[in-house]
Design a protein around this motif. Structure first.
Motif, PDB file in Angstrom:
ATOM      1  N   MET A  13       5.285  52.209 -11.069  1.00 47.51           N
ATOM      2  CA  MET A  13       5.775  52.716 -12.344  1.00 47.51           C
ATOM      3  C   MET A  13       4.616  53.415 -13.041  1.00 47.51           C
ATOM      4  O   MET A  13       3.520  52.858 -13.172  1.00 47.51           O
ATOM      5  N   ASP A  14       4.841  54.651 -13.485  1.00 43.18           N
ATOM      6  CA  ASP A  14       3.816  55.411 -14.199  1.00 43.18           C
ATOM      7  C   ASP A  14       4.012  55.293 -15.702  1.00 43.18           C
ATOM      8  O   ASP A  14       5.151  55.331 -16.200  1.00 43.18           O
ATOM      9  N   LEU A  15       2.917  55.183 -16.444  1.00 42.24           N
ATOM     10  CA  LEU A  15       2.905  55.332 -17.894  1.00 42.24           C
ATOM     11  C   LEU A  15       2.057  56.557 -18.197  1.00 42.24           C
ATOM     12  O   LEU A  15       0.855  56.580 -17.904  1.00 42.24           O
ATOM     13  N   ILE A  16       2.676  57.596 -18.750  1.00 42.30           N
ATOM     14  CA  ILE A  16       1.997  58.868 -19.018  1.00 42.30           C
ATOM     15  C   ILE A  16       1.663  58.945 -20.501  1.00 42.30           C
ATOM     16  O   ILE A  16       2.557  58.873 -21.359  1.00 42.30           O
ATOM     17  N   LEU A  17       0.380  59.062 -20.811  1.00 38.86           N
ATOM     18  CA  LEU A  17      -0.117  59.113 -22.186  1.00 38.86           C
ATOM     19  C   LEU A  17      -0.666  60.509 -22.454  1.00 38.86           C
ATOM     20  O   LEU A  17      -1.685  60.904 -21.865  1.00 38.86           O
ATOM     21  N   ARG A  18      -0.011  61.272 -23.329  1.00 41.39           N
ATOM     22  CA  ARG A  18      -0.428  62.651 -23.596  1.00 41.39           C
ATOM     23  C   ARG A  18      -1.328  62.699 -24.826  1.00 41.39           C
ATOM     24  O   ARG A  18      -1.041  62.093 -25.865  1.00 41.39           O
ATOM     25  N   HIS A  32      -0.075  62.376 -28.394  1.00 46.25           N
ATOM     26  CA  HIS A  32       1.136  63.094 -28.798  1.00 46.25           C
ATOM     27  C   HIS A  32       2.388  62.260 -28.515  1.00 46.25           C
ATOM     28  O   HIS A  32       3.273  62.144 -29.343  1.00 46.25           O
ATOM     29  N   ASP A  33       2.477  61.713 -27.306  1.00 51.43           N
ATOM     30  CA  ASP A  33       3.635  60.912 -26.922  1.00 51.43           C
ATOM     31  C   ASP A  33       3.308  60.140 -25.652  1.00 51.43           C
ATOM     32  O   ASP A  33       2.231  60.315 -25.070  1.00 51.43           O
ATOM     33  N   TYR A  34       4.247  59.302 -25.240  1.00 52.19           N
ATOM     34  CA  TYR A  34       4.087  58.583 -23.980  1.00 52.19           C
ATOM     35  C   TYR A  34       5.463  58.369 -23.377  1.00 52.19           C
ATOM     36  O   TYR A  34       6.484  58.398 -24.079  1.00 52.19           O
ATOM     37  N   ARG A  35       5.482  58.172 -22.072  1.00 48.91           N
ATOM     38  CA  ARG A  35       6.749  57.931 -21.381  1.00 48.91           C
ATOM     39  C   ARG A  35       6.480  57.261 -20.047  1.00 48.91           C
ATOM     40  O   ARG A  35       5.388  57.365 -19.489  1.00 48.91           O
ATOM     41  N   ASN A  36       7.496  56.585 -19.545  1.00 51.83           N
ATOM     42  CA  ASN A  36       7.444  56.017 -18.204  1.00 51.83           C
ATOM     43  C   ASN A  36       8.161  56.935 -17.236  1.00 51.83           C
ATOM     44  O   ASN A  36       9.092  57.650 -17.598  1.00 51.83           O
ATOM     45  N   ALA A  37       7.723  56.905 -15.968  1.00 48.78           N
ATOM     46  CA  ALA A  37       8.378  57.680 -14.924  1.00 48.78           C
ATOM     47  C   ALA A  37       8.080  57.033 -13.578  1.00 48.78           C
ATOM     48  O   ALA A  37       7.036  56.394 -13.410  1.00 48.78           O
ATOM     49  N   PRO A  38       8.970  57.168 -12.611  1.00 47.62           N
ATOM     50  CA  PRO A  38       8.692  56.645 -11.272  1.00 47.62           C
ATOM     51  C   PRO A  38       7.491  57.346 -10.670  1.00 47.62           C
ATOM     52  O   PRO A  38       7.293  58.547 -10.866  1.00 47.62           O
ATOM     53  N   GLY A  39       6.665  56.584  -9.923  1.00 48.52           N
ATOM     54  CA  GLY A  39       5.494  57.186  -9.306  1.00 48.52           C
ATOM     55  C   GLY A  39       4.992  56.380  -8.128  1.00 48.52           C
ATOM     56  O   GLY A  39       5.738  55.640  -7.492  1.00 48.52           O
ATOM     57  N   GLY A  93       3.740  47.699  -8.686  1.00 49.03           N
ATOM     58  CA  GLY A  93       2.590  48.569  -8.946  1.00 49.03           C
ATOM     59  C   GLY A  93       2.762  49.394 -10.206  1.00 49.03           C
ATOM     60  O   GLY A  93       3.876  49.761 -10.598  1.00 49.03           O
ATOM     61  N   PHE A  94       1.623  49.699 -10.847  1.00 51.08           N
ATOM     62  CA  PHE A  94       1.650  50.375 -12.144  1.00 51.08           C
ATOM     63  C   PHE A  94       0.484  51.362 -12.219  1.00 51.08           C
ATOM     64  O   PHE A  94      -0.619  51.075 -11.741  1.00 51.08           O
ATOM     65  N   VAL A  95       0.733  52.528 -12.818  1.00 52.00           N
ATOM     66  CA  VAL A  95      -0.310  53.546 -12.977  1.00 52.00           C
ATOM     67  C   VAL A  95      -0.349  53.990 -14.436  1.00 52.00           C
ATOM     68  O   VAL A  95       0.684  54.390 -14.998  1.00 52.00           O
ATOM     69  N   ALA A  96      -1.517  53.927 -15.052  1.00 54.83           N
ATOM     70  CA  ALA A  96      -1.726  54.451 -16.404  1.00 54.83           C
ATOM     71  C   ALA A  96      -2.380  55.831 -16.273  1.00 54.83           C
ATOM     72  O   ALA A  96      -3.438  55.969 -15.650  1.00 54.83           O
ATOM     73  N   ILE A  97      -1.738  56.835 -16.854  1.00 53.05           N
ATOM     74  CA  ILE A  97      -2.186  58.223 -16.713  1.00 53.05           C
ATOM     75  C   ILE A  97      -2.470  58.809 -18.093  1.00 53.05           C
ATOM     76  O   ILE A  97      -1.580  58.815 -18.960  1.00 53.05           O
ATOM     77  N   THR A  98      -3.683  59.288 -18.319  1.00 50.58           N
ATOM     78  CA  THR A  98      -3.949  60.093 -19.507  1.00 50.58           C
ATOM     79  C   THR A  98      -3.843  61.557 -19.111  1.00 50.58           C
ATOM     80  O   THR A  98      -4.440  61.991 -18.124  1.00 50.58           O
ATOM     81  N   LEU A  99      -3.045  62.301 -19.867  1.00 44.70           N
ATOM     82  CA  LEU A  99      -2.843  63.721 -19.601  1.00 44.70           C
ATOM     83  C   LEU A  99      -3.304  64.512 -20.812  1.00 44.70           C
ATOM     84  O   LEU A  99      -2.724  64.420 -21.896  1.00 44.70           O
ATOM     85  N   GLU A 100      -4.379  65.281 -20.632  1.00 43.76           N
ATOM     86  CA  GLU A 100      -4.944  66.065 -21.718  1.00 43.76           C
ATOM     87  C   GLU A 100      -4.207  67.396 -21.862  1.00 43.76           C
ATOM     88  O   GLU A 100      -3.572  67.879 -20.923  1.00 43.76           O
TER      89      GLU A 100
END
Length: 306
Positions: A13-18, A32-39, A93-100
């Motif tokens: 599971m991905d957590l995307i942090l913008r 700005h925002d965050y969301r979960n997505a399959p990964g 499994g889990f992934v934390a993603i920072t997206l600039e």
């Protein structure tokens, strides 16, 4: 006939942090925002192959938790066969993603029960038959090793995405058909960054010496991909796109490379051209699996840039 692909790999599971930019040490920044997505590298590659038209079967492990339930449902929505997916107590499994805002991303990967994916139940999955096996380093090394052994015994194509890279990750692994690291993974594995034709060739030769694959295919981001092996020594360029998020672009490349290599009867250059298009399109949307293109989108992209 559509390729039949067996994933032996990860699901996350991905957590995307913008955010405008990632924080410095001890600094806080507003996002700005965050969301979960399959990964997960394995799952992303599998879904990429499925959307491109392959028949995909998964051998993987998820937890007995809500993320596991959600990810299994998403695989079923994509047409991925989950017959051989295992469930274990513990965290999926889990992934934390920072997206600039620049498009730069940073990932922290928590493998969870992916690291409990066992080698001893693999034969059941292989007995269903497949044309190619997708592999990466988000599951135990002994499971990867056994999968490659079974594939080699049966004459099945193996495609190994060499990420996330670990020291000596290739040691003890049987030869694969296609070994495909990205630029930073290549440097970590052999100490050479593939920045130009000469260093691509040097790095590929070193990788050949370690694993003896049929082909080394280096993923080079917006430069495309570089192929070495069987008398081929060439850069396969890609077309430029307006990139939004590079997450899963390499996974999309790997999954569609396997599919195209099977269906194009081993034409590795044509397969890489197809996979380049898939990876480029993935960069134009936000998220990992939500951004993966369909066969129609890939075909249209290739036709527009012919």
């Amino acid at each position: 006939m559509a390729a039949k692909i067996l994933l032996v790999g990860s699901v996350m599971m991905d957590l995307i942090l913008r955010c405008e930019r990632a924080p410095e040490p001890s600094e806080s920044v507003l996002g700005h925002d965050y969301r979960n997505a399959p990964g997960g590298k394995g799952s992303n590659a599998a879904v990429a192959a499925a959307r491109a038209g392959a028949k995909v079967v998964a051998y993987a492990t998820v937890g007995n938790d809500s993320n596991g339930d959600y990810l299994l449902d998403r695989w079923k929505d994509e047409g991925v066969d989950t017959t051989h997916v295992l469930r274990r107590d513990g965290n999926t499994g889990f992934v934390a993603i920072t997206l600039e805002d620049s498009g730069q991303n940073r990932l922290i990967i928590f493998p969870g029960v992916n690291m409990e994916t066992p080698p001893d139940e693999l034969e059941k999955a292989f007995d269903d038959g497949c044309d190619a096996v997708l592999l990466q380093f988000e599951i135990p090394s002994e499971t990867n090793k056994r999968a490659i052994e079974l594939a080699n015994e049966r004459g099945i194509i193996t495609v190994l995405d060499a990420g996330p890279v670990r020291a000596n990750a290739l040691d003890g692994l049987p030869p694969v058909t296609i070994l495909s690291p990205n630029e930073t993974e290549t440097k970590a594995l052999v100490g050479v960054y593939p920045g130009d034709d000469a260093t691509c060739r040097e790095a590929a030769q070193k990788l050949m010496e370690i694993n003896h694959p049929t082909y080394v295919v280096l993923k080079l981001g917006d430069r495309g991909s570089y192929i070495y092996g069987q008398g081929i020594d060439t850069l396969v360029p890609t077309n430029k796109v307006d990139a939004v998020d590079p997450t899963a672009a390499g996974d999309a490349f790997t999954g569609t490379l396997a599919k195209a290599y099977v269906e194009l009867n081993g034409d590795i250059v044509a397969a890489a051209t197809y996979a380049n298009a898939s990876g480029a399109l993935t960069c134009t949307k936000l998220g990992a699996q939500p951004s993966l293109p369909t066969a129609a989108e890939i075909d249209a992209f290739l036709a527009a840039h012919a």
